[in-house]
Design a protein around this motif. Structure first.
Motif, PDB file in Angstrom:
ATOM      1  N   PRO A  20      20.005  -2.006 -41.253  1.00  0.00           N
ATOM      2  CA  PRO A  20      19.230  -3.022 -40.534  1.00  0.00           C
ATOM      3  C   PRO A  20      17.719  -2.944 -40.782  1.00  0.00           C
ATOM      4  O   PRO A  20      16.968  -3.580 -40.052  1.00  0.00           O
ATOM      5  N   VAL A  55      15.543  -6.303 -40.804  1.00  0.00           N
ATOM      6  CA  VAL A  55      15.463  -7.003 -39.519  1.00  0.00           C
ATOM      7  C   VAL A  55      14.649  -6.166 -38.520  1.00  0.00           C
ATOM      8  O   VAL A  55      13.928  -6.705 -37.679  1.00  0.00           O
ATOM      9  N   LEU A  56      14.686  -4.844 -38.659  1.00  0.00           N
ATOM     10  CA  LEU A  56      13.869  -3.986 -37.785  1.00  0.00           C
ATOM     11  C   LEU A  56      12.377  -4.203 -38.085  1.00  0.00           C
ATOM     12  O   LEU A  56      11.553  -4.254 -37.177  1.00  0.00           O
ATOM     13  N   LYS A  76      11.345  -7.477 -36.604  1.00  0.00           N
ATOM     14  CA  LYS A  76      11.205  -7.351 -35.151  1.00  0.00           C
ATOM     15  C   LYS A  76       9.883  -6.671 -34.801  1.00  0.00           C
ATOM     16  O   LYS A  76       9.170  -7.112 -33.897  1.00  0.00           O
ATOM     17  N   GLN A 114      20.690 -12.913 -44.073  1.00  0.00           N
ATOM     18  CA  GLN A 114      21.336 -13.556 -42.918  1.00  0.00           C
ATOM     19  C   GLN A 114      20.856 -12.943 -41.612  1.00  0.00           C
ATOM     20  O   GLN A 114      20.596 -13.649 -40.648  1.00  0.00           O
ATOM     21  N   ASN A 115      20.720 -11.613 -41.602  1.00  0.00           N
ATOM     22  CA  ASN A 115      20.256 -10.968 -40.372  1.00  0.00           C
ATOM     23  C   ASN A 115      18.836 -11.395 -40.010  1.00  0.00           C
ATOM     24  O   ASN A 115      18.539 -11.686 -38.857  1.00  0.00           O
ATOM     25  N   ARG A 127      18.821 -15.008 -38.789  1.00  0.00           N
ATOM     26  CA  ARG A 127      19.386 -15.126 -37.434  1.00  0.00           C
ATOM     27  C   ARG A 127      18.423 -14.571 -36.403  1.00  0.00           C
ATOM     28  O   ARG A 127      18.276 -15.119 -35.312  1.00  0.00           O
ATOM     29  N   PHE A 128      17.756 -13.476 -36.763  1.00  0.00           N
ATOM     30  CA  PHE A 128      16.818 -12.885 -35.814  1.00  0.00           C
ATOM     31  C   PHE A 128      15.678 -13.857 -35.518  1.00  0.00           C
ATOM     32  O   PHE A 128      15.356 -14.121 -34.362  1.00  0.00           O
ATOM     33  N   SER A 179      16.728 -16.635 -33.353  1.00  0.00           N
ATOM     34  CA  SER A 179      16.923 -16.228 -31.956  1.00  0.00           C
ATOM     35  C   SER A 179      15.587 -16.058 -31.239  1.00  0.00           C
ATOM     36  O   SER A 179      15.531 -16.041 -30.018  1.00  0.00           O
ATOM     37  N   GLN A 180      14.506 -15.929 -32.014  1.00  0.00           N
ATOM     38  CA  GLN A 180      13.183 -15.707 -31.418  1.00  0.00           C
ATOM     39  C   GLN A 180      12.343 -16.986 -31.379  1.00  0.00           C
ATOM     40  O   GLN A 180      11.121 -16.930 -31.229  1.00  0.00           O
ATOM     41  N   ARG A 187      12.730 -11.700 -24.479  1.00  0.00           N
ATOM     42  CA  ARG A 187      12.133 -10.358 -24.449  1.00  0.00           C
ATOM     43  C   ARG A 187      12.716  -9.483 -25.569  1.00  0.00           C
ATOM     44  O   ARG A 187      13.886  -9.608 -25.922  1.00  0.00           O
ATOM     45  N   LEU A 188      11.883  -8.617 -26.095  1.00  0.00           N
ATOM     46  CA  LEU A 188      12.306  -7.785 -27.224  1.00  0.00           C
ATOM     47  C   LEU A 188      12.458  -6.316 -26.877  1.00  0.00           C
ATOM     48  O   LEU A 188      12.565  -5.476 -27.745  1.00  0.00           O
ATOM     49  N   SER A 189      12.404  -6.020 -25.580  1.00  0.00           N
ATOM     50  CA  SER A 189      12.672  -4.628 -25.216  1.00  0.00           C
ATOM     51  C   SER A 189      13.534  -4.629 -23.969  1.00  0.00           C
ATOM     52  O   SER A 189      13.454  -5.538 -23.158  1.00  0.00           O
ATOM     53  N   PRO A 190      14.395  -3.628 -23.834  1.00  0.00           N
ATOM     54  CA  PRO A 190      15.299  -3.632 -22.690  1.00  0.00           C
ATOM     55  C   PRO A 190      14.554  -3.338 -21.399  1.00  0.00           C
ATOM     56  O   PRO A 190      13.517  -2.679 -21.417  1.00  0.00           O
ATOM     57  N   LEU A 209      16.582  -1.887 -28.697  1.00  0.00           N
ATOM     58  CA  LEU A 209      16.896  -3.051 -27.871  1.00  0.00           C
ATOM     59  C   LEU A 209      17.961  -2.770 -26.811  1.00  0.00           C
ATOM     60  O   LEU A 209      18.123  -3.553 -25.887  1.00  0.00           O
ATOM     61  N   MET A 240      21.297 -12.108 -32.726  1.00  0.00           N
ATOM     62  CA  MET A 240      19.905 -11.777 -33.055  1.00  0.00           C
ATOM     63  C   MET A 240      19.799 -11.139 -34.436  1.00  0.00           C
ATOM     64  O   MET A 240      18.714 -10.716 -34.837  1.00  0.00           O
ATOM     65  N   GLY A 241      20.911 -11.015 -35.152  1.00  0.00           N
ATOM     66  CA  GLY A 241      20.845 -10.477 -36.518  1.00  0.00           C
ATOM     67  C   GLY A 241      20.962  -8.965 -36.613  1.00  0.00           C
ATOM     68  O   GLY A 241      20.690  -8.399 -37.664  1.00  0.00           O
TER      69      GLY A 241
END
Lengths: 200, 316
Positions: A14, A17-18, A21, A43-44, A47-48, A51-52, A80-83, B160, B234-235
């Motif tokens: 990943p 995509v990381l 992000k 694709q990742n 999609r990311f 989604s943003q 939001r991008l953090s839990p 995340l 979200m990929g």
């Protein structure tokens, strides 16, 4: 107008995509361009970005994929991008070195100990190890008033450790009804692994 | 390559099953398997548990009872504290003990990258071996753990996943397949495997190829970790999921109505995933009932075996 560019060629999922992000966490870029060299990452990343709140287009040149993103959502609509911070499930070890709680009246001490062990279940899944040493091992033998409670804990998945040296000392090895017979190294390892050790 | 073999090899390398099976007497066969990998969670103690549960799982998937285990350790002794290794092995030992298996040896080497796992030996009656490919038309397919651990692990790397989710999925991966296997043993089961790196559809494909049957999966019935769908959208889909899909593309027909994220979850590589059981159709509901009563709450019927000899997987 600033355009963020990320070259993530040579990286597998990943990682691309990381990186994308991380760039969006730095700043909400009006435009972003990400170059990757494999379809999965393309694709990742696409999609990311979608989604943003980005609209994306894709160009292919040779082995490379160019993902272009244009921000179309307002900042307050950004997901939001953090839990959300939460309490982590802890590993709590309870060490019972006695069959009485506190000092003074022995009868009261035993009553308190029984009540303590029964109420311990309120810790839920945080309760991770229950260890009996010294006089505490007497709570694990036949005739103990908390034997059924301890067996229920064990059935529910709690690991109960009982000191072998102590059982031998009191000549109770044959009478232990619950838990695994253990040694000092196991107890120390458990202490090391636990988030919290409560000693009674 | 030509593999040495003899008439007592019941399941060997040519079959690519979960574990090898070797007949000792008419009543006892050995089941042998080995698995080890690099850390998939940060906590060394939990990594040890997960690696052990994963290695033991292959014996359960064959319908056998694991008996002995040996540690396999690769450790960067120069860069890492030995206490980390002790915690990993403690996790493994706790899991092995839970499985009522004994640890009777092991081997460690110094390596740049940390790895841990087990070689496991179990026993089974030679006539009761649950091979992968014995799919019978009319059987139902049952899955015992929810899918999505690969995607969740990717989301964890991205920072995340919440602590609660991380913890929940960690415990799920560390869960032994022992109870599921024991309960399955009371039903008319034709075939079984465990879902790991190839994802649900990849392991299903291994069952289907050479079985002479096809399968139909009801995607809406497949147990899934809900957050995995969100993160897939979200990929945060691991490279392995894309590879798994590509590898089995030719034999898979997926309805357009199946959402993209759910399709990803169906090929998501799992760590220490659940058992995938082919059980007589008339017993499927009672098997799921028994599994749920036994604490395997996510177990569900996810599809069926059909008589179509084309050996296809259709996902609706």
């Amino acid at each position: 107008v600033s355009l963020k560019e990320i070259d993530a060629r040579g990286l597998a999922c990943p990682a691309p995509v990381l990186q994308t992000k991380a760039a969006l966490q730095e700043e909400v870029w009006p435009g972003i361009k990400v170059v990757v060299d494999n379809a999965a990452s393309q694709q990742n990343v696409q999609r990311f970005l979608e989604s943003q709140g980005y609209k994306t287009t894709l160009e292919q040149s040779g082995e490379d994929y160019l993902v272009m993103g244009t921000c179309v959502s307002k900042p307050e609509e950004q997901p939001r991008l953090s839990p959300a911070p939460e309490a982590h499930v802890k590993k709590i070890m309870v060490l019972c070195a006695t069959d009485r709680m506190g000092f003074g009246d022995d009868e009261l001490g035993l009553k308190l100990m029984i009540s303590f062990l029964r109420t311990l279940k309120e810790m839920g899944s945080d309760l991770w190890r229950l260890v009996f040493v010294n006089n505490g091992v007497k709570l694990t033998i036949d005739g103990s008033e908390v034997l059924t409670d301890l067996k229920d804990y064990e059935k529910a998945g709690l690991k109960i450790l009982v000191c072998g040296t102590c059982l031998t000392h009191f000549d109770l090895l044959e009478r232990k009804q619950v838990g695994e017979t253990t040694n000092m190294l196991d107890i120390i390892t458990a202490m090391e692994l636990a988030d919290k050790v409560i000693s009674i | 390559l030509v593999f040495p073999t003899d008439e007592n090899v019941l399941i060997g390398l040519d079959r690519a099953d979960d574990a090898g099976v070797y007949r000792i007497t008419d009543d006892i066969a050995l089941i042998q398997t080995v698995d080890f990998f690099t850390p998939i969670v940060d906590d060394p103690y939990w990594f040890g548990q997960i690696a052990a549960a994963n290695a033991l799982s292959d014996v359960y998937a064959m319908g056998g009872i694991p008996k002995t285990a040996m540690n396999l350790v690769a450790f960067p002794a120069q860069e890492m504290e030995l206490t980390i290794l002790r915690q990993i092995i403690q996790g493994g030992i706790d899991k092995i003990r839970e499985a009522e298996v004994v640890l009777i040896g092991g081997h460690s080497v110094v390596d740049k990258e940390l790895k841990y796992g087990l070689s496991v030996t179990g026993i089974i009656h030679p006539a009761k071996v649950l091979a992968k490919k014995n799919l019978r038309p009319g059987d139902s397919l049952v899955l015992t753990k929810p899918l999505g651990t690969g995607i969740i692990n990717t989301a964890i790397k991205a920072g995340l996943a919440s602590a609660e989710l991380t913890d929940r999925v960690t415990r799920m991966m560390a869960e032994l397949n022992r109870d599921a296997a024991r309960i399955m043993g009371e039903f008319d089961v034709g075939a079984c495997t465990d879902v790991t790196g190839f994802g649900l559809l990849g392991h299903l494909a291994e069952m289907v190829c050479g079985s002479g049957s096809s399968v139909r999966i009801e995607s809406g019935s497949v147990p899934v970790i809900a957050e995995a769908l969100e993160f897939a959208n979200m990929g945060f889909v691991p490279a392995g999921a894309y590879k798994n899909r590509e590898f089995r593309e030719k034999m898979t027909v997926c309805a357009e109505t199946v959402p993209r994220a759910l399709q990803d979850v169906l090929v998501d590589p799992q760590t220490s995933g659940g058992l995938l059981i082919s059980v007589s159709g008339s017993q499927a509901a009672s098997l799921v009932g028994a599994l749920q009563a036994g604490g395997i709450v996510d177990a569900a019927v996810i599809g069926e075996v059909t008589a179509d000899p084309a050996e296809k997987i259709s996902v609706v």
